[in-house]
Design a protein around this motif. Structure first.
Motif, PDB file in Angstrom:
ATOM      1  N   TYR A  79      37.239   8.460  10.645  1.00 32.73           N
ATOM      2  CA  TYR A  79      37.257   9.077  10.500  1.00 32.73           C
ATOM      3  C   TYR A  79      36.289  10.020   9.595  1.00 32.73           C
ATOM      4  O   TYR A  79      35.668  11.091  10.874  1.00 32.73           O
ATOM      5  N   ASP A  80      35.455   9.829   8.792  1.00 27.08           N
ATOM      6  CA  ASP A  80      34.436   9.746   7.812  1.00 27.08           C
ATOM      7  C   ASP A  80      33.510  10.707   8.448  1.00 27.08           C
ATOM      8  O   ASP A  80      32.578  11.426   8.123  1.00 27.08           O
ATOM      9  N   LYS A  81      32.880   9.018   9.326  1.00 28.13           N
ATOM     10  CA  LYS A  81      31.654   9.314   9.521  1.00 28.13           C
ATOM     11  C   LYS A  81      32.175  10.286  11.161  1.00 28.13           C
ATOM     12  O   LYS A  81      31.078  11.316  11.256  1.00 28.13           O
ATOM     13  N   GLY A  82      32.938  10.359  12.129  1.00 33.23           N
ATOM     14  CA  GLY A  82      33.173  10.687  13.161  1.00 33.23           C
ATOM     15  C   GLY A  82      32.995  12.457  12.618  1.00 33.23           C
ATOM     16  O   GLY A  82      32.490  13.771  13.665  1.00 33.23           O
ATOM     17  N   PHE A  83      34.317  12.836  11.499  1.00 35.05           N
ATOM     18  CA  PHE A  83      33.742  14.557  11.484  1.00 35.05           C
ATOM     19  C   PHE A  83      32.628  14.835  10.948  1.00 35.05           C
ATOM     20  O   PHE A  83      32.037  16.345  10.763  1.00 35.05           O
ATOM     21  N   GLU A  84      31.478  14.540  10.508  1.00 37.05           N
ATOM     22  CA  GLU A  84      29.696  13.916   9.560  1.00 37.05           C
ATOM     23  C   GLU A  84      29.618  14.676  11.180  1.00 37.05           C
ATOM     24  O   GLU A  84      28.636  15.215  11.082  1.00 37.05           O
ATOM     25  N   LEU A  85      29.518  13.318  11.590  1.00 33.68           N
ATOM     26  CA  LEU A  85      28.973  13.483  13.240  1.00 33.68           C
ATOM     27  C   LEU A  85      28.905  14.801  13.871  1.00 33.68           C
ATOM     28  O   LEU A  85      28.272  15.937  14.629  1.00 33.68           O
ATOM     29  N   ALA A  86      30.724  15.082  13.881  1.00 31.15           N
ATOM     30  CA  ALA A  86      31.376  16.311  14.412  1.00 31.15           C
ATOM     31  C   ALA A  86      30.457  17.207  13.725  1.00 31.15           C
ATOM     32  O   ALA A  86      29.964  18.754  14.948  1.00 31.15           O
ATOM     33  N   GLN A  87      30.485  17.729  12.611  1.00 33.67           N
ATOM     34  CA  GLN A  87      29.976  19.002  11.919  1.00 33.67           C
ATOM     35  C   GLN A  87      28.358  19.621  11.973  1.00 33.67           C
ATOM     36  O   GLN A  87      28.088  20.453  12.591  1.00 33.67           O
ATOM     37  N   LYS A  88      28.034  18.466  12.543  1.00 35.64           N
ATOM     38  CA  LYS A  88      26.776  18.997  12.100  1.00 35.64           C
ATOM     39  C   LYS A  88      26.138  19.256  13.717  1.00 35.64           C
ATOM     40  O   LYS A  88      25.473  20.275  13.950  1.00 35.64           O
ATOM     41  N   ALA A  89      27.134  18.506  15.097  1.00 31.39           N
ATOM     42  CA  ALA A  89      26.775  18.859  16.098  1.00 31.39           C
ATOM     43  C   ALA A  89      27.265  20.250  16.234  1.00 31.39           C
ATOM     44  O   ALA A  89      26.939  21.360  16.887  1.00 31.39           O
ATOM     45  N   ALA A  90      28.422  20.637  15.809  1.00 30.95           N
ATOM     46  CA  ALA A  90      29.224  22.129  15.308  1.00 30.95           C
ATOM     47  C   ALA A  90      27.934  22.980  15.004  1.00 30.95           C
ATOM     48  O   ALA A  90      27.683  24.121  15.446  1.00 30.95           O
ATOM     49  N   ASP A  91      27.657  22.678  13.689  1.00 31.09           N
ATOM     50  CA  ASP A  91      26.612  22.984  13.647  1.00 31.09           C
ATOM     51  C   ASP A  91      25.869  24.098  14.001  1.00 31.09           C
ATOM     52  O   ASP A  91      25.177  25.056  13.909  1.00 31.09           O
ATOM     53  N   ALA A  92      25.299  22.865  15.430  1.00 27.10           N
ATOM     54  CA  ALA A  92      23.785  23.441  15.372  1.00 27.10           C
ATOM     55  C   ALA A  92      24.263  23.924  17.065  1.00 27.10           C
ATOM     56  O   ALA A  92      23.784  24.142  18.373  1.00 27.10           O
ATOM     57  N   GLY A  93      25.719  23.845  17.307  1.00 28.26           N
ATOM     58  CA  GLY A  93      26.722  25.456  18.580  1.00 28.26           C
ATOM     59  C   GLY A  93      27.179  24.439  19.235  1.00 28.26           C
ATOM     60  O   GLY A  93      27.122  25.127  20.636  1.00 28.26           O
ATOM     61  N   ASN A  94      27.323  23.349  18.748  1.00 27.82           N
ATOM     62  CA  ASN A  94      28.113  22.404  20.286  1.00 27.82           C
ATOM     63  C   ASN A  94      29.250  23.197  20.246  1.00 27.82           C
ATOM     64  O   ASN A  94      30.373  22.643  19.535  1.00 27.82           O
ATOM     65  N   ALA A  95      29.596  23.293  21.847  1.00 27.96           N
ATOM     66  CA  ALA A  95      31.610  23.723  21.645  1.00 27.96           C
ATOM     67  C   ALA A  95      31.825  22.771  21.642  1.00 27.96           C
ATOM     68  O   ALA A  95      33.035  22.044  21.049  1.00 27.96           O
ATOM     69  N   TYR A  96      31.418  21.603  21.402  1.00 33.86           N
ATOM     70  CA  TYR A  96      32.301  20.186  21.825  1.00 33.86           C
ATOM     71  C   TYR A  96      32.321  18.973  20.218  1.00 33.86           C
ATOM     72  O   TYR A  96      33.197  19.728  20.488  1.00 33.86           O
ATOM     73  N   GLY A  97      31.178  20.029  20.037  1.00 35.63           N
ATOM     74  CA  GLY A  97      31.138  19.525  18.663  1.00 35.63           C
ATOM     75  C   GLY A  97      32.597  20.675  17.711  1.00 35.63           C
ATOM     76  O   GLY A  97      32.599  19.758  16.347  1.00 35.63           O
ATOM     77  N   MET A  98      32.532  21.424  17.969  1.00 36.94           N
ATOM     78  CA  MET A  98      33.411  22.022  17.171  1.00 36.94           C
ATOM     79  C   MET A  98      34.770  22.066  17.944  1.00 36.94           C
ATOM     80  O   MET A  98      35.676  22.009  16.875  1.00 36.94           O
ATOM     81  N   PHE A  99      35.356  21.557  18.268  1.00 40.77           N
ATOM     82  CA  PHE A  99      36.525  21.437  19.152  1.00 40.77           C
ATOM     83  C   PHE A  99      36.918  20.357  18.224  1.00 40.77           C
ATOM     84  O   PHE A  99      38.371  20.536  17.562  1.00 40.77           O
ATOM     85  N   LEU A 100      35.596  19.105  17.944  1.00 40.79           N
ATOM     86  CA  LEU A 100      36.407  18.174  17.303  1.00 40.79           C
ATOM     87  C   LEU A 100      36.985  18.401  16.201  1.00 40.79           C
ATOM     88  O   LEU A 100      37.310  17.999  15.187  1.00 40.79           O
ATOM     89  N   VAL A 101      35.274  19.221  15.582  1.00 43.96           N
ATOM     90  CA  VAL A 101      35.744  19.680  13.889  1.00 43.96           C
ATOM     91  C   VAL A 101      37.029  20.112  13.590  1.00 43.96           C
ATOM     92  O   VAL A 101      37.998  20.286  13.064  1.00 43.96           O
ATOM     93  N   GLY A 102      37.400  21.418  14.778  1.00 44.84           N
ATOM     94  CA  GLY A 102      38.334  22.442  14.322  1.00 44.84           C
ATOM     95  C   GLY A 102      39.540  20.942  14.935  1.00 44.84           C
ATOM     96  O   GLY A 102      41.532  20.599  14.186  1.00 44.84           O
ATOM     97  N   THR A 103      40.306  19.615  16.272  1.00 47.50           N
ATOM     98  CA  THR A 103      40.749  19.043  15.538  1.00 47.50           C
ATOM     99  C   THR A 103      41.255  18.160  14.908  1.00 47.50           C
ATOM    100  O   THR A 103      41.868  17.599  13.933  1.00 47.50           O
ATOM    101  N   CYS A 104      39.959  17.986  13.858  1.00 44.20           N
ATOM    102  CA  CYS A 104      39.775  16.682  12.574  1.00 44.20           C
ATOM    103  C   CYS A 104      40.756  17.724  11.379  1.00 44.20           C
ATOM    104  O   CYS A 104      41.930  16.981  10.789  1.00 44.20           O
ATOM    105  N   TYR A 105      40.209  18.881  11.600  1.00 51.26           N
ATOM    106  CA  TYR A 105      41.148  20.013  10.534  1.00 51.26           C
ATOM    107  C   TYR A 105      42.489  20.015  11.033  1.00 51.26           C
ATOM    108  O   TYR A 105      43.633  19.689   9.849  1.00 51.26           O
TER     109      TYR A 105
END
Length: 366
Positions: A79-105
């Protein structure tokens, strides 16, 4: 009316359970190769390609790799690695990454649980058209997590996702209309949404259509059609449909009465984790019905399984077994404990049974 499998509460809830539909996009050959391999569940081929693409700066691939770590697709869950990657994608504007970050929270996976941030990130993803995020926003409103509970707002978010073709959202919209949550109750509209989702291959929707035919809700009661829809859903691994096929065989509705077939289907559903099927197997042994001999020990074992999966009838029965010393050593404290669990889960009989233990002085009130 029989229980509808509201995927709102079971299958369409993407929090902590499923990755949802991967965002379309990209076009690089390495990512296309990964997608093809991943869809075929060839993780050995997919992951190196995905890692290569992510390392090369492909943000969509980064979001996809995050998905693998979070859900354990072809790699050990991290989960730690997954969240780190998701946050990176989200910060770059990727919608799916944002979704994953939201799901992790929302789940507290790889980060401290925070429903407000879950809403923030899922809304961002939803505004970019991610239907899985729309569903999660709807869920937060439905449960009142991080926001004031609002069924109407929840229904609107599910409807947005459904209108964009998300079959899980369609089933949830059907569930809203079936129950009258945030909308005027309308069984016909519910049925129509279930049909739309079923046409897209959604097993939960198929099972719900079966319930409508079995019960005669807005359609003429037809056990044969109910069986056919349950069969379609069961073939896709839907445990509730498998359980309901067992019931049809147990009572001879639409099929020839066949206790062996009933038990086989109960077992199939139980193997898929269906608590109602476990409880039915337990009752069969308890009462010596539906093709099995009475066996309190086996009944106790199955009631335990069903209770562990949240079935409040099974919880209550465990209380009765401990109280009477049936299938287990008599233990009033254990009986009270199970009655309490069943009562908390909404079982009215358990409340009465627990009060009887108190009034008889067999256990002390807490």
């Amino acid at each position: 009316m029989k229980k509808i499998v509201g995927l709102l509460l079971i299958l369409s809830m993407l929090f902590c359970s499923t990755a949802g539909a991967f965002a379309e996009g990209g076009g690089e050959e390495v990512l296309a190769d990964w997608k093809e391999s991943f869809e075929n569940e060839d993780y050995k081929t997919a992951l190196p390609l995905l890692q290569e693409a992510s390392s090369g700066g492909d943000i969509e691939a980064t979001a996809a790799l995050a998905r693998c770590y979070i859900y354990g697709y072809g790699i050990e869950t991290d989960y730690d690695k997954g969240f780190e990657l998701a946050q990176k994608a989200a910060d770059a504007g990727n919608a799916y990454g944002m979704f994953l970050v939201g799901t992790c929270y929302a789940c507290g996976d790889g980060v401290t649980q925070d429903y407000s941030k879950a809403m923030e990130w899922n809304r961002k993803a939803a505004e970019l058209g991610n239907t899985s995020a729309m569903i999660n926003v709807g869920l937060l409103y439905f449960n009142g997590d991080g926001v004031e509970q609002d069924y109407k707002e929840a229904a609107e978010w599910y409807l947005k996702a459904a209108e964009l073709g998300n079959s899980a959202a369609m089933v949830s919209v059907g569930y809203f209309y079936d129950k009258g949550y945030g909308v005027d109750q309308n069984y016909r509209t519910a049925f129509d949404w279930f049909q739309k989702a079923a046409d897209l291959g959604n097993a939960g929707a198929m099972s719900n259509i079966g319930i409508y035919y079995e019960s005669g809700i807005v359609v003429e009661q037809d056990y044969t059609k109910a069986f056919d829809w349950y069969q379609k859903a069961a073939e896709k691994g839907n445990s509730d449909a498998a359980f309901r096929i067992g019931l049809l065989y147990a009572f001879g509705n639409g099929v020839e009465l066949d206790y062996d077939a009933a038990q086989d289907w109960f077992q199939k559903a139980a193997d898929l984790g269906n608590a109602d099927a476990m409880e039915s197997i337990a009752y069969s042994y308890h009462a010596g019905k539906y093709g099995v001999k009475q066996d309190y020990s086996k009944a106790f074992e199955w009631y335990q399984r069903a209770a562990d999966h949240g079935n409040n009838e099974a919880m209550c029965m465990l209380g009765r077994y401990y109280e009477a010393g049936t299938g287990a050593d008599q233990n009033y404290d254990m009986a009270a404990a199970w009655y309490s669990k069943a009562m908390e889960a909404g079982n009215e009989e358990a409340t009465r049974k627990l009060n009887q233990l108190y009034s008889k002085g067999l256990v002390k009130r807490p």
